[in-house]
Design an enzyme around this catalytic site. Structure first.
Site, PDB file in Angstrom:
ATOM      1  N   ASP A   1      16.126  -6.005  -4.946  1.00 40.50           N
ATOM      2  CA  ASP A   1      15.276  -6.605  -4.992  1.00 40.50           C
ATOM      3  C   ASP A   1      15.023  -7.357  -5.895  1.00 40.50           C
ATOM      4  OD1 ASP A   1      14.465  -7.671  -2.049  1.00 40.50           O
ATOM      5  OD2 ASP A   1      13.454  -5.140  -2.095  1.00 40.50           O
TER       6      ASP A   1
ATOM      7  N   LYS B   1      12.823 -12.670  -4.890  1.00 43.07           N
ATOM      8  CA  LYS B   1      12.218 -13.264  -5.659  1.00 43.07           C
ATOM      9  C   LYS B   1      12.819 -13.687  -7.318  1.00 43.07           C
ATOM     10  CE  LYS B   1       9.015 -14.890  -3.130  1.00 43.07           C
ATOM     11  NZ  LYS B   1       7.279 -15.022  -3.070  1.00 43.07           N
TER      12      LYS B   1
ATOM     13  N   MET C   1       0.262  -6.209  -5.756  1.00 46.69           N
ATOM     14  CA  MET C   1       0.199  -7.736  -5.583  1.00 46.69           C
ATOM     15  C   MET C   1      -1.042  -8.134  -5.928  1.00 46.69           C
ATOM     16  SD  MET C   1       3.096  -8.294  -2.479  1.00 46.69           S
ATOM     17  CE  MET C   1       2.508  -6.118  -1.278  1.00 46.69           C
TER      18      MET C   1
HETATM   19  N1  SAH Z   1       8.175  -1.092  -2.967  1.00 42.94           N
HETATM   20  C1  SAH Z   1       6.664  -1.279  -4.081  1.00 42.94           C
HETATM   21  C2  SAH Z   1       6.167  -2.205  -4.266  1.00 42.94           C
HETATM   22  C3  SAH Z   1       6.529  -3.410  -3.732  1.00 42.94           C
HETATM   23  S1  SAH Z   1       5.483  -5.642  -3.198  1.00 42.94           S
HETATM   24  C4  SAH Z   1       5.789   0.304  -4.766  1.00 42.94           C
HETATM   25  O1  SAH Z   1       6.487   1.702  -4.171  1.00 42.94           O
HETATM   26  O2  SAH Z   1       6.488   0.170  -5.522  1.00 42.94           O
HETATM   27  C5  SAH Z   1       5.450  -5.979  -5.132  1.00 42.94           C
HETATM   28  C6  SAH Z   1       4.021  -5.368  -5.878  1.00 42.94           C
HETATM   29  O3  SAH Z   1       4.574  -3.804  -5.892  1.00 42.94           O
HETATM   30  C7  SAH Z   1       4.030  -6.201  -7.228  1.00 42.94           C
HETATM   31  O4  SAH Z   1       3.164  -7.224  -7.243  1.00 42.94           O
HETATM   32  C8  SAH Z   1       3.240  -4.920  -7.696  1.00 42.94           C
HETATM   33  O5  SAH Z   1       1.899  -5.432  -7.737  1.00 42.94           O
HETATM   34  C9  SAH Z   1       3.506  -4.072  -7.407  1.00 42.94           C
HETATM   35  N2  SAH Z   1       4.951  -3.142  -8.454  1.00 42.94           N
HETATM   36  C10 SAH Z   1       6.201  -2.758  -8.562  1.00 42.94           C
HETATM   37  N3  SAH Z   1       6.597  -2.299 -10.237  1.00 42.94           N
HETATM   38  C11 SAH Z   1       6.024  -2.354 -10.441  1.00 42.94           C
HETATM   39  C12 SAH Z   1       6.293  -2.511 -12.034  1.00 42.94           C
HETATM   40  N4  SAH Z   1       6.393  -2.393 -12.672  1.00 42.94           N
HETATM   41  N5  SAH Z   1       4.596  -2.829 -12.885  1.00 42.94           N
HETATM   42  C13 SAH Z   1       3.391  -3.457 -12.383  1.00 42.94           C
HETATM   43  N6  SAH Z   1       3.940  -3.285 -11.233  1.00 42.94           N
HETATM   44  C14 SAH Z   1       4.860  -3.368 -10.572  1.00 42.94           C
END
Ligand code: SAH
Length: 282
Positions: free
Chosen positions: A49, A70, A185
């Site tokens: 992803d 995306k 998000m």
């Molecule tokens: N499965 C992922 C979340 C996926 S949804 C997890 O457990 O972290 C995607 C959202 O995760 C983004 O919009 C943001 O809110 C958050 N996110 C993921 N990686 C990030 C990062 N390095 N820094 C800040 N927010 C992050």
């Protein structure tokens, strides 16, 4: 480096026709689990992803890399297409590594993909990862729970399936019941979310942190309040991906900003919650 060294352990072997659904962690490649590193060494195909760092992919030089997220204006693959693609690759007898940012089961649709695979008779293994809402905050010096602040934490998403703020969320209860709220998000709808929390009784002065591209070299941290967040995010020009943390635990960054301290900045406040006693004395 193209090969990750692994310590001695009876590492599971990836079998042809299997899909391993693995977390890649929030960004810093060092936050990957050893099980995911083991999978990277063996996979025939890695379907990854957005938010998965290039360096992590470079640890699977033998594998085909397929992008399924995306990013950079490329159109986003449909969830059902991704799941069925995984089924197809497994049926071709590939060793398939499905690599997702953070933890695959935290706002990552990992459950949906895994369910489709099982429904199609494809054997799976799930490897959790460090979620951005926990690890990303830790890199910013914010403990997601802290004894003086919270006995619970609520993780919420700022989007529902239609892309709107989750109308199904009871912001009133969340606001009253959870001292600390961690929002994934949330950037697109931050104005509405902040408004709902204040309408439900949270103070305009409630501390909030916004951590973008957490745990990477580009990590940015904004400390603000519910009342100021919209203006401050705009002024700072912050962009997603971001984790937003609402609650008093944000103040702990004043003493726990370990990256700032490593760069030579002294802690701003040794007792930001005003306990007036050494932290360990109670
Ligand atoms: N499965 C992922 C979340 C996926 S949804 C997890 O457990 O972290 C995607 C959202 O995760 C983004 O919009 C943001 O809110 C958050 N996110 C993921 N990686 C990030 C990062 N390095 N820094 C800040 N927010 C992050």
């Amino acid at each position: 480096m193209t090969d990750v060294p692994l310590p001695d352990l009876d590492w599971p072997q990836m079998e042809p026709g299997w899909v391993w659904l693995c977390g890649a962690g929030p960004g810093d490649p060092g936050l990957l689990t050893l099980h995911t590193a083991n999978a990277l060494r063996q996979a025939d195909v890695v379907i990854y992803d957005a938010l998965v760092q290039e360096q992590i992919l470079s640890w699977a030089p033998q594998a085909e890399h397929i992008y399924a997220g995306k990013r950079g204006g490329k159109p986003s693959a449909k969830q059902r297409d991704i799941s069925l693609h995984l089924v197809e690759l497994a049926r071709e007898g590939k060793k398939v590594l499905r690599l997702k940012g953070g933890d695959p089961f935290v706002f990552g649709r990992g459950g949906e993909e895994a369910q489709t695979l099982v429904q199609h008779g494809v054997p799976i293994r799930i490897i959790p990862g460090i979620s951005a809402g926990i690890g990303g905050l830790a890199y910013a010096g914010i403990p997601v729970t802290h004894r003086d602040v919270n006995q619970s934490v609520t993780f919420v998403t700022g989007h529902d399936q239609s892309g709107n703020t989750p109308g199904s969320l009871d912001w009133d209860s969340i606001s009253k019941g959870s001292q600390v709220i961690v929002i994934y998000m949330g950037m697109k709808h931050i104005a509405q979310i902040a408004r709902k929390l204040m309408d439900a009784g949270r103070s305009v002065a409630e501390p909030v942190a916004v951590v973008t591209t957490a745990t990477t070299d580009d990590q940015k941290v904004l400390e603000t309040t519910l009342g100021r967040i919209v203006d401050d995010v705009a002024t700072a020009g912050l962009e997603p991906p971001a984790i937003i943390c609402v609650g008093q635990s944000v103040l702990m960054r004043q003493v726990l900003d370990w990256q700032g301290m490593a760069a030579g900045q002294p802690p701003r406040n040794l007792d930001p919650l005003g306990r007036g006693r050494p932290a360990e004395s109670a």
